[in-house]
Write a protein that holds these residues in place. Structure first.
Motif, PDB file in Angstrom:
ATOM      1  N   GLY A   8      -7.880   4.007  -6.849  1.00  0.00           N
ATOM      2  CA  GLY A   8      -8.097   3.050  -5.777  1.00  0.00           C
ATOM      3  C   GLY A   8      -8.203   1.640  -6.325  1.00  0.00           C
ATOM      4  N   PHE A   9      -7.377   0.710  -5.819  1.00  0.00           N
ATOM      5  CA  PHE A   9      -7.449  -0.689  -6.214  1.00  0.00           C
ATOM      6  C   PHE A   9      -8.186  -1.448  -5.122  1.00  0.00           C
ATOM      7  CE2 PHE A   9      -3.960   0.971  -8.646  1.00  0.00           C
ATOM      8  CZ  PHE A   9      -4.113   0.351  -9.875  1.00  0.00           C
ATOM      9  N   VAL A  10      -9.213  -2.202  -5.496  1.00  0.00           N
ATOM     10  CA  VAL A  10     -10.141  -2.792  -4.540  1.00  0.00           C
ATOM     11  C   VAL A  10      -9.909  -4.283  -4.412  1.00  0.00           C
ATOM     12  CG1 VAL A  10     -12.573  -3.118  -3.979  1.00  0.00           C
ATOM     13  CG2 VAL A  10     -11.839  -1.034  -5.123  1.00  0.00           C
ATOM     14  N   LEU A  11      -9.969  -4.786  -3.167  1.00  0.00           N
ATOM     15  CA  LEU A  11      -9.859  -6.222  -2.934  1.00  0.00           C
ATOM     16  C   LEU A  11     -11.060  -6.945  -3.542  1.00  0.00           C
ATOM     17  CD1 LEU A  11      -8.743  -6.386   0.796  1.00  0.00           C
ATOM     18  CD2 LEU A  11      -7.469  -7.315  -1.127  1.00  0.00           C
ATOM     19  N   GLY A  24     -12.117  -3.835   1.244  1.00  0.00           N
ATOM     20  CA  GLY A  24     -10.788  -3.241   1.384  1.00  0.00           C
ATOM     21  C   GLY A  24     -10.304  -2.618   0.090  1.00  0.00           C
ATOM     22  N   LYS A  25      -9.656  -1.484   0.187  1.00  0.00           N
ATOM     23  CA  LYS A  25      -9.103  -0.827  -0.990  1.00  0.00           C
ATOM     24  C   LYS A  25      -7.845  -0.056  -0.608  1.00  0.00           C
ATOM     25  CE  LYS A  25     -11.898   3.377  -0.577  1.00  0.00           C
ATOM     26  NZ  LYS A  25     -12.876   4.275  -1.261  1.00  0.00           N
ATOM     27  N   ILE A  26      -7.028   0.208  -1.616  1.00  0.00           N
ATOM     28  CA  ILE A  26      -5.788   0.949  -1.421  1.00  0.00           C
ATOM     29  C   ILE A  26      -5.698   2.034  -2.485  1.00  0.00           C
ATOM     30  CG2 ILE A  26      -3.275   0.810  -1.750  1.00  0.00           C
ATOM     31  CD1 ILE A  26      -3.252  -1.734  -0.217  1.00  0.00           C
ATOM     32  N   MET A  27      -5.423   3.257  -2.054  1.00  0.00           N
ATOM     33  CA  MET A  27      -5.232   4.358  -2.985  1.00  0.00           C
ATOM     34  C   MET A  27      -3.779   4.385  -3.456  1.00  0.00           C
ATOM     35  SD  MET A  27      -8.161   5.738  -3.368  1.00  0.00           S
ATOM     36  CE  MET A  27      -7.688   7.223  -4.248  1.00  0.00           C
ATOM     37  N   VAL A  28      -3.602   4.701  -4.737  1.00  0.00           N
ATOM     38  CA  VAL A  28      -2.269   4.683  -5.339  1.00  0.00           C
ATOM     39  C   VAL A  28      -2.016   5.992  -6.078  1.00  0.00           C
ATOM     40  CG1 VAL A  28      -0.798   3.546  -7.061  1.00  0.00           C
ATOM     41  CG2 VAL A  28      -2.240   2.175  -5.565  1.00  0.00           C
ATOM     42  N   TRP A  29      -0.815   6.503  -5.942  1.00  0.00           N
ATOM     43  CA  TRP A  29      -0.379   7.709  -6.657  1.00  0.00           C
ATOM     44  C   TRP A  29       0.644   7.289  -7.702  1.00  0.00           C
ATOM     45  CZ3 TRP A  29      -0.855  13.208  -6.027  1.00  0.00           C
ATOM     46  CH2 TRP A  29       0.149  13.972  -6.644  1.00  0.00           C
ATOM     47  N   THR A  30       0.433   7.661  -8.948  1.00  0.00           N
ATOM     48  CA  THR A  30       1.351   7.269 -10.011  1.00  0.00           C
ATOM     49  C   THR A  30       1.722   8.468 -10.876  1.00  0.00           C
ATOM     50  OG1 THR A  30      -0.502   6.694 -11.468  1.00  0.00           O
ATOM     51  CG2 THR A  30       0.467   4.912 -10.174  1.00  0.00           C
ATOM     52  N   ALA A  31       2.925   8.425 -11.428  1.00  0.00           N
ATOM     53  CA  ALA A  31       3.384   9.418 -12.394  1.00  0.00           C
ATOM     54  C   ALA A  31       3.950   8.666 -13.593  1.00  0.00           C
ATOM     55  CB  ALA A  31       4.446  10.328 -11.786  1.00  0.00           C
ATOM     56  N   ILE A  32       3.390   8.932 -14.772  1.00  0.00           N
ATOM     57  CA  ILE A  32       3.754   8.210 -15.993  1.00  0.00           C
ATOM     58  C   ILE A  32       4.297   9.184 -17.038  1.00  0.00           C
ATOM     59  CG2 ILE A  32       2.849   6.882 -17.949  1.00  0.00           C
ATOM     60  CD1 ILE A  32       2.954   5.206 -15.512  1.00  0.00           C
ATOM     61  N   GLY A  33       5.428   8.838 -17.626  1.00  0.00           N
ATOM     62  CA  GLY A  33       6.000   9.618 -18.724  1.00  0.00           C
ATOM     63  C   GLY A  33       5.908   8.828 -20.019  1.00  0.00           C
ATOM     64  N   ARG A  34       6.245   9.474 -21.114  1.00  0.00           N
ATOM     65  CA  ARG A  34       6.204   8.788 -22.404  1.00  0.00           C
ATOM     66  C   ARG A  34       7.486   7.964 -22.570  1.00  0.00           C
ATOM     67  NH1 ARG A  34       5.569  11.425 -28.503  1.00  0.00           N
ATOM     68  NH2 ARG A  34       5.234   9.438 -29.569  1.00  0.00           N
ATOM     69  N   GLY A  68      -1.507  -5.249  19.423  1.00  0.00           N
ATOM     70  CA  GLY A  68      -0.055  -5.228  19.232  1.00  0.00           C
ATOM     71  C   GLY A  68       0.383  -5.535  17.817  1.00  0.00           C
ATOM     72  N   GLN A  69      -0.495  -6.144  17.014  1.00  0.00           N
ATOM     73  CA  GLN A  69      -0.150  -6.443  15.626  1.00  0.00           C
ATOM     74  C   GLN A  69      -0.244  -5.185  14.763  1.00  0.00           C
ATOM     75  OE1 GLN A  69      -2.317  -9.734  13.980  1.00  0.00           O
ATOM     76  NE2 GLN A  69      -1.977 -11.052  15.762  1.00  0.00           N
ATOM     77  N   LYS A  70       0.525  -5.166  13.681  1.00  0.00           N
ATOM     78  CA  LYS A  70       0.519  -4.040  12.759  1.00  0.00           C
ATOM     79  C   LYS A  70      -0.265  -4.403  11.500  1.00  0.00           C
ATOM     80  CE  LYS A  70       4.780  -1.719  14.180  1.00  0.00           C
ATOM     81  NZ  LYS A  70       6.096  -1.191  13.735  1.00  0.00           N
ATOM     82  N   VAL A  71      -1.135  -3.505  11.092  1.00  0.00           N
ATOM     83  CA  VAL A  71      -1.947  -3.719   9.896  1.00  0.00           C
ATOM     84  C   VAL A  71      -1.841  -2.487   8.995  1.00  0.00           C
ATOM     85  CG1 VAL A  71      -3.588  -5.254  11.036  1.00  0.00           C
ATOM     86  CG2 VAL A  71      -4.002  -2.793  11.021  1.00  0.00           C
ATOM     87  N   ILE A  72      -2.158  -2.679   7.706  1.00  0.00           N
ATOM     88  CA  ILE A  72      -2.137  -1.581   6.739  1.00  0.00           C
ATOM     89  C   ILE A  72      -3.429  -0.767   6.865  1.00  0.00           C
ATOM     90  CG2 ILE A  72      -2.303  -1.055   4.280  1.00  0.00           C
ATOM     91  CD1 ILE A  72       0.470  -1.660   4.945  1.00  0.00           C
ATOM     92  N   ARG A  73      -3.287   0.543   6.907  1.00  0.00           N
ATOM     93  CA  ARG A  73      -4.433   1.442   6.908  1.00  0.00           C
ATOM     94  C   ARG A  73      -4.244   2.504   5.820  1.00  0.00           C
ATOM     95  NH1 ARG A  73      -7.171   1.445  11.961  1.00  0.00           N
ATOM     96  NH2 ARG A  73      -7.602  -0.759  12.389  1.00  0.00           N
ATOM     97  N   ASN A  74      -5.350   2.920   5.216  1.00  0.00           N
ATOM     98  CA  ASN A  74      -5.281   3.976   4.219  1.00  0.00           C
ATOM     99  C   ASN A  74      -5.096   5.327   4.896  1.00  0.00           C
ATOM    100  OD1 ASN A  74      -5.820   2.851   1.418  1.00  0.00           O
ATOM    101  ND2 ASN A  74      -7.467   1.885   2.583  1.00  0.00           N
TER     102      ASN A  74
END
Length: 233
Positions: A8-11, A24-34, A68-74
């Motif tokens: 989670g990356f936090v404002l 506010g925070k956003i969760m992130v999914w990552t996949a890392i290779g060598r 009517g406005q669009k906002v980001i939600r987790n």
């Protein structure tokens, strides 16, 4: 081998916020290779960045002055969402991995979060393994040891490096934060990822020396400088 995780990356905290529960925070999914380098020229042929997605959706407000406005939600990460992200990761591996790895074994490591270890998720992983095996890709899901963040390159360096980039700019909305996280992913350097893998191998060595225990002190090894010298040669 791939190391997969979520973070989670936090404002940045605002003076106007009355409670920490509304940060506010956003969760992130990552996949890392060598990362992979050419043995003759030393040029990077694969930067290790396989897949990244923010676990969010656009929500249309139905009440208030901003109706009517669009906002980001987790989005809540349940088993259904976890299976969707695993499918996306499989597709990203096939798209971004060098074709030379088509016939090699690829391990997709995940942590032990409840949606990841659910029976339905495990069945889906087996289905994907069989499906991609028919196309020549041997990608199998495994789980890291419990309570062992030092066995995951995301927790070792990757998330810290991304967080340092995110915090350099002040943001007021989740939409701005989401955009900044994407920018941080793009700026993530292959040398940083490669050093994370070197630290992982060191940690594995110490785990063996302590007979499988995670109670060890990571000594100063000058790994950063030695890794830098190796890449410059």
């Amino acid at each position: 081998t791939l190391k997969n995780g979520s973070r989670g990356f936090v404002l940045p905290r605002s003076r106007k916020l009355a409670s920490k529960r509304h940060v506010g925070k956003i969760m992130v999914w990552t996949a890392i290779g060598r990362p992979l380098y050419d043995s003759k020229t030393g040029e990077c042929i694969f930067d290790g960045k396989v897949h990244m997605e923010t676990i969010t959706h656009w929500h249309k407000l139905k009440r208030g002055k901003r109706k009517g406005q669009k906002v980001i939600r987790n989005v809540k990460v349940d088993g259904k969402k976890a299976r969707e992200m695993i499918r996306n990761t499989y597709a990203a591996i096939v798209e971004k991995f060098p074709t030379a790895y088509r016939r090699r074994k690829i391990w997709l490591q995940m942590d032990n979060a409840r949606p990841h270890v659910a029976k339905a998720t495990w069945i889906e992983c087996k289905r994907l393994h069989t499906l991609y095996l028919k196309e020549g890709w041997d990608i199998e899901v495994v789980f890291q040891p419990p309570r062992s963040p030092d066995m995951n390159v995301n927790d070792l360096i990757v998330y810290k490096s991304m967080s340092s980039i995110v915090k350099k700019k002040r943001m007021k909305t989740l939409a701005q934060l989401k955009k900044r996280v994407g920018f941080a992913w793009g700026k993530l350097d292959d040398k940083v990822i490669s050093r994370a893998w070197c630290i992982l191998f060191q940690n594995m060595k110490y785990v063996l020396e302590t007979n499988g225990d995670n109670d060890f002190t990571y000594p100063h090894t000058s790994l950063r400088q030695r890794h830098k010298d190796a890449l410059e040669k």
